[in-house]
Design a protein around this motif. Structure first.
Motif, mmCIF file in Angstrom:
data_model
loop_
_atom_site.group_PDB
_atom_site.id
_atom_site.type_symbol
_atom_site.label_atom_id
_atom_site.label_comp_id
_atom_site.label_asym_id
_atom_site.label_seq_id
_atom_site.Cartn_x
_atom_site.Cartn_y
_atom_site.Cartn_z
ATOM 1 N N LEU B 38 18.156 -37.545 -10.766
ATOM 2 C CA LEU B 38 17.316 -36.366 -10.983
ATOM 3 C C LEU B 38 16.354 -36.536 -12.225
ATOM 4 C CD1 LEU B 38 19.225 -33.284 -9.820
ATOM 5 C CD2 LEU B 38 17.291 -34.414 -8.657
ATOM 6 N N LYS B 39 17.234 -36.797 -13.301
ATOM 7 C CA LYS B 39 16.522 -37.001 -14.508
ATOM 8 C C LYS B 39 15.398 -38.193 -14.527
ATOM 9 C CE LYS B 39 18.626 -38.461 -18.528
ATOM 10 N NZ LYS B 39 19.982 -38.430 -19.027
ATOM 11 N N LEU B 40 15.940 -39.401 -13.765
ATOM 12 C CA LEU B 40 14.833 -40.566 -13.745
ATOM 13 C C LEU B 40 13.735 -40.057 -12.793
ATOM 14 C CD1 LEU B 40 17.489 -43.880 -13.534
ATOM 15 C CD2 LEU B 40 16.096 -42.869 -15.356
ATOM 16 N N SER B 41 14.214 -39.655 -11.821
ATOM 17 C CA SER B 41 13.133 -39.401 -10.892
ATOM 18 C C SER B 41 12.022 -38.205 -11.333
ATOM 19 C CB SER B 41 13.573 -39.000 -9.565
ATOM 20 O OG SER B 41 14.316 -37.631 -9.700
ATOM 21 N N GLN B 42 12.655 -37.456 -12.243
ATOM 22 C CA GLN B 42 11.656 -36.511 -12.885
ATOM 23 C C GLN B 42 10.665 -37.133 -14.023
ATOM 24 O OE1 GLN B 42 14.278 -33.338 -13.888
ATOM 25 N NE2 GLN B 42 14.230 -32.606 -11.697
ATOM 26 N N ALA B 43 11.256 -38.100 -14.735
ATOM 27 C CA ALA B 43 10.656 -38.733 -15.462
ATOM 28 C C ALA B 43 9.289 -39.486 -14.976
ATOM 29 C CB ALA B 43 11.651 -39.494 -16.433
ATOM 30 N N ARG B 44 9.486 -40.071 -14.007
ATOM 31 C CA ARG B 44 8.307 -41.032 -13.319
ATOM 32 C C ARG B 44 8.292 -40.897 -11.967
ATOM 33 N NH1 ARG B 44 9.678 -45.824 -16.243
ATOM 34 N NH2 ARG B 44 7.486 -46.207 -15.754
ATOM 35 N N THR B 45 7.498 -41.194 -11.376
ATOM 36 C CA THR B 45 7.262 -41.297 -9.666
ATOM 37 C C THR B 45 7.567 -42.803 -9.292
ATOM 38 O OG1 THR B 45 5.686 -39.683 -9.897
ATOM 39 C CG2 THR B 45 6.089 -40.916 -7.759
ATOM 40 N N TYR B 46 8.604 -42.934 -8.275
ATOM 41 C CA TYR B 46 8.998 -44.166 -7.819
ATOM 42 C C TYR B 46 8.141 -44.374 -6.349
ATOM 43 C CZ TYR B 46 12.510 -44.611 -11.567
ATOM 44 O OH TYR B 46 13.040 -44.610 -12.596
ATOM 45 N N ASP B 47 8.233 -45.488 -5.807
ATOM 46 C CA ASP B 47 7.631 -46.067 -4.558
ATOM 47 C C ASP B 47 8.644 -46.044 -3.524
ATOM 48 O OD1 ASP B 47 4.889 -46.986 -5.652
ATOM 49 O OD2 ASP B 47 6.416 -48.296 -6.935
ATOM 50 N N LEU B 48 10.033 -46.139 -4.091
ATOM 51 C CA LEU B 48 10.938 -46.130 -3.042
ATOM 52 C C LEU B 48 12.199 -45.749 -3.730
ATOM 53 C CD1 LEU B 48 12.131 -46.923 -0.166
ATOM 54 C CD2 LEU B 48 12.436 -49.155 -0.846
ATOM 55 N N LEU B 49 13.356 -44.854 -2.900
ATOM 56 C CA LEU B 49 14.671 -44.357 -3.413
ATOM 57 C C LEU B 49 15.658 -45.447 -2.310
ATOM 58 C CD1 LEU B 49 13.114 -42.436 -5.112
ATOM 59 C CD2 LEU B 49 15.411 -41.445 -5.049
ATOM 60 N N LEU B 50 16.777 -45.960 -3.070
ATOM 61 C CA LEU B 50 17.583 -46.353 -2.264
ATOM 62 C C LEU B 50 19.018 -45.606 -2.624
ATOM 63 C CD1 LEU B 50 17.782 -50.357 -1.861
ATOM 64 C CD2 LEU B 50 17.683 -48.489 -0.105
ATOM 65 N N LEU B 51 19.173 -44.647 -1.706
ATOM 66 C CA LEU B 51 20.318 -43.593 -2.187
ATOM 67 C C LEU B 51 21.763 -43.606 -1.501
ATOM 68 C CD1 LEU B 51 20.625 -40.504 -3.454
ATOM 69 C CD2 LEU B 51 19.585 -39.671 -1.407
ATOM 70 N N ASP B 52 22.768 -43.672 -2.185
ATOM 71 C CA ASP B 52 24.178 -43.887 -1.424
ATOM 72 C C ASP B 52 24.484 -42.591 -1.033
ATOM 73 O OD1 ASP B 52 26.363 -44.961 -0.504
ATOM 74 O OD2 ASP B 52 27.552 -45.028 -2.470
ATOM 75 N N TYR B 53 25.104 -42.045 0.057
ATOM 76 C CA TYR B 53 25.624 -40.962 0.484
ATOM 77 C C TYR B 53 26.819 -40.429 -0.405
ATOM 78 C CZ TYR B 53 28.398 -37.591 3.010
ATOM 79 O OH TYR B 53 28.896 -36.408 3.324
ATOM 80 N N ARG B 54 27.598 -41.420 -0.768
ATOM 81 C CA ARG B 54 28.710 -41.056 -1.280
ATOM 82 C C ARG B 54 28.780 -41.242 -2.702
ATOM 83 N NH1 ARG B 54 35.175 -42.200 -0.205
ATOM 84 N NH2 ARG B 54 34.558 -44.310 -1.347
ATOM 85 N N LEU B 55 28.694 -40.372 -3.577
ATOM 86 C CA LEU B 55 28.301 -40.432 -5.061
ATOM 87 C C LEU B 55 29.619 -39.381 -5.688
ATOM 88 C CD1 LEU B 55 24.771 -40.082 -5.060
ATOM 89 C CD2 LEU B 55 25.801 -42.183 -5.831
ATOM 90 N N PRO B 56 29.835 -39.986 -7.088
ATOM 91 C CA PRO B 56 30.884 -38.910 -7.719
ATOM 92 C C PRO B 56 30.379 -37.765 -8.014
ATOM 93 C CG PRO B 56 29.879 -40.721 -9.269
ATOM 94 C CD PRO B 56 29.660 -40.997 -7.874
#
Ligand SMILES: Nc1ncnc2c1ncn2[C@@H]1O[C@H](COP(=O)(O)OP(=O)(O)OP(=O)(O)O)[C@@H](O)[C@H]1O
Ligand SMILES: [Mg+2]
Lengths: 462, 126
Positions: B38-56
């Motif tokens: 969330l911190k990174l994605s608020q700091a800048r806008t990305y062209d694409l996100l690869l997101l794992d379902y299972r995170l801590p």
């Protein structure tokens, strides 16, 4: 005396001669009389002797008949014995038996087994119908065609009927009827004879009925017990499956991440290196990783406890899916896998997960029977509207005394922790529910074959 | 040249994806948790996100929800450990554009990434 007689002797010789003649005549008549009396005595004697003989014989037959009747616990057999015996001992055309039904007003109808009536379907009599119905209704015996005692005159022509009630615990439970004696009307001894037989019939019938009742109760008990065992097996089966399912799901998460990483890097190395050897190594890693992926996904599919969803499938494909899960392990344990599949598909309607479970149980047992390795042969064939598959191992085999028990729930010869003895009973249940059958053949020291037959279904519509 | 954010707690996957996507000419940032992402994605806008379902802690779906509520239109690819149909359905409903089932082949990954980037609105930053 002679002197006294001589006093009255007539002096005339002619008179004397005629007197002598008369005396001779009287003597001859007396002699004849005596002979006749002796003859008559003899014949009476013979007749008496014959009658005693006959009665003794009849008593023996009666005794034998009663023993035979009361020896059986099967109602039909009791009836048949009694009726055949009565017919031949009393020399009648037909012997019939009727028993009061539970509802009281209709009766069951049976004839001696060698009579054409016996071949007819059992018939119900209406209350009071015919001599049998009447006797059952009134509880009183009945004779048609006259009873004569043994000294009576020869009887008249026409049907003769002797019908006697069967009493048990103050109730009329049935009646026996004899129809058309071959020689003359029925006699009092005949009636006494039949009444004696009826008495033992009453005992035998009561016994047979009680026996049937006890048998029915036993059967019901057995059914209840079988159901209990099955329910228990099912409970354990579902508990086992549920825990396998949870385990597999957790395992899939843990394994799929590392496999994904290995797969990816293997592919990356293969793309980036110019070294042919390295490329080959990377290719091997990639293939193996893809295989593990297949195993995990099969395991998941296998463990997914979707309620049985029968669909059309080819047995050969199910066997292949099962092999994918275990083949690597088998090879590592020196077990050679032989596929002897039929050229044509074996279409069956079944739940794939359940069929896989059966196969896994069979293959697992085969593996455990071949700790030093061996050959595992998987076969398919079709015939007689059935699709078959067989799992054959070259393992220890099953001793003949165990062969009848391997499908029993909780039967196991494996050490605690290695076997629960449920694999085969669960498999048996699954195959039965699919309308199929599962059989075993084994030769100790040579190996074991389990084969399964399932109803063949229509091929996949094109 | 696109900028991709990989949200993944498995170090091995993280480095694999950085390597592959970097090799394909993209700039890759990494986040190991929802908070970091969330911190990174608020700091800048990305062209694409690869997101794992299972995170801590929170799952990838929790992140996706907050991310979309923040008004971000960036395409997101969800990664799951196995074909967990309900998870994929939820992710698509929350605005994921596609999904990858681990373990996936690179032959599946790169074409999917390229396709998503082509269809996406160009990132506003840079
Ligand atoms: N292929 C085989 N070769 C030799 N014996 C066998 C074979 N298959 C079954 N048996 C015998 O039948 C018994 C019952 O098998 P079953 O699969 O029902 O239970 P199990 O293997 O002992 O335990 P579980 O399968 O529950 O782990 C086994 O313990 C074994 O004695
Ligand atoms: Mg077993």
């Amino acid at each position: 005396m002679a002197d006294a007689g001589l006093d009255h002797l007539p002096s005339d010789p002619a008179v004397l001669r005629s007197e002598v003649e008369r005396l001779r005549e009287a003597l001859r008549a007396t002699q004849l009389e005596k002979d006749r009396a002796v003859r008559m005595l003899r014949s009476t004697n013979t007749e008496l002797y014959g009658r005693v003989q006959g009665q003794t014989q009849q008593l023996a037959s009666l005794n034998h008949l009663i023993n035979t009747i009361t020896a059986s616990l099967d109602l039909r057999q009791v009836a048949n014995t009694a009726l055949s015996g009565l017919r031949s001992l009393l020399r009648v055309e037909t012997a019939l038996l009727a028993l009061r039904d539970d509802d009281g007003d209709t009766t069951l109808f049976m004839a001696n087994p060698d009579n054409y009536l016996a071949a007819l379907p059992q018939r119900k009599l209406k209350a009071g119908e015919g001599p049998l119905g009447q006797v059952i209704k009134t509880g009183q015996g009945l004779v048609v065609g006259g009873v004569r005692d043994s000294a009576g005159v020869e009887g008249s022509a026409g049907p003769s009927i002797l019908c006697v009630p069967i009493h048990s615990r103050e109730q009329t439970i049935g009646a026996v009827q004899l129809l058309n004696k071959w020689a003359g009307p029925f006699t009092d001894p005949d009636r006494a004879f039949v009444e004696t037989v009826a008495g033992s019939l009453a005992v035998a019938i009561e016994n047979a009925r009680m026996y049937t009742e006890v048998q029915a109760q036993l059967a019901a008990l057995e059914r209840a017990h079988a159901q209990l065992v099955e329910t228990q097996a099912q409970l354990v089966e579902s508990a086992k499956l549920a825990s396998i399912g949870q385990l597999a799901a957790g395992l899939a998460h843990e394994i799929n991440n590392p496999i994904g990483i290995i797969l990816g890097f293997a592919q990356l190395i293969g793309q980036r290196t110019e070294d042919e050897k390295l490329k080959r190594y990377a290719g091997t890693m990639e293939r193996e990783a893809i295989r593990v992926r297949g195993i995990v996904s099969d395991l998941l599919g296998f463990a997914r406890q979707a309620a049985a969803e029968p669909r059309r499938m080819d047995l050969r494909e199910v066997l292949e899916a099962a092999l994918r899960l275990v083949e690597y392990q088998l090879i590592k344990e020196n077990v050679q896998v032989v596929r002897a599949y039929a050229a044509e598909p074996g279409w069956v309607m079944a739940d794939q997960d359940q069929l896989l479970q059966v196969l896994m149980n069979l293959i697992q047992n085969a593996r455990q029977a071949m700790p030093q390795g061996g050959t595992l042969t998987l076969r398919t064939w079709t015939g007689g509207g059935t699709a078959y598959f067989a799992v054959t191992d070259t393992g220890t085999g099953i001793p003949p005394e165990d062969l009848g028990h391997v499908f029993d729930p909780f039967f196991t010869t494996k050490p605690v922790g290695q076997g629960t003895g449920l694999g085969l009973s669960v498999s048996y249940g699954i195959i039965k529910r699919c309308g199929g059958e599962i059989r075993v053949r084994s030769e100790p020291g040579a190996g074991t074959t389990f084969w399964v037959g399932l109803p063949l279904t229509e091929p996949e519509p094109q | 040249m696109s900028r991709v954010l990989v949200v993944e707690d498995e170090a091995g996957f993280q480095s694999l994806l950085s390597e592959v996507l970097g090799g394909a000419g993209h700039t890759v940032d990494s986040a190991e948790s929802v908070a970091e992402a969330l911190k990174l994605s608020q700091a800048r806008t990305y062209d694409l996100l690869l997101l794992d379902y299972r995170l801590p802690g929170d799952t990838g779906l929790d992140f996706l929800e907050s991310f979309r509520m923040g008004g971000q239109q960036t395409p997101v690819i969800i990664m799951t450990a196995y074909a967990d149909v309900p998870v994929v359905v939820d992710a698509m409903r929350l605005g994921a554009v596609d999904f990858l089932v681990k373990p996936f082949s690179l032959d599946a990954l790169l074409p999917l990434v390229e396709r998503c980037l082509r269809n996406a609105p160009a990132a506003s930053a840079e």
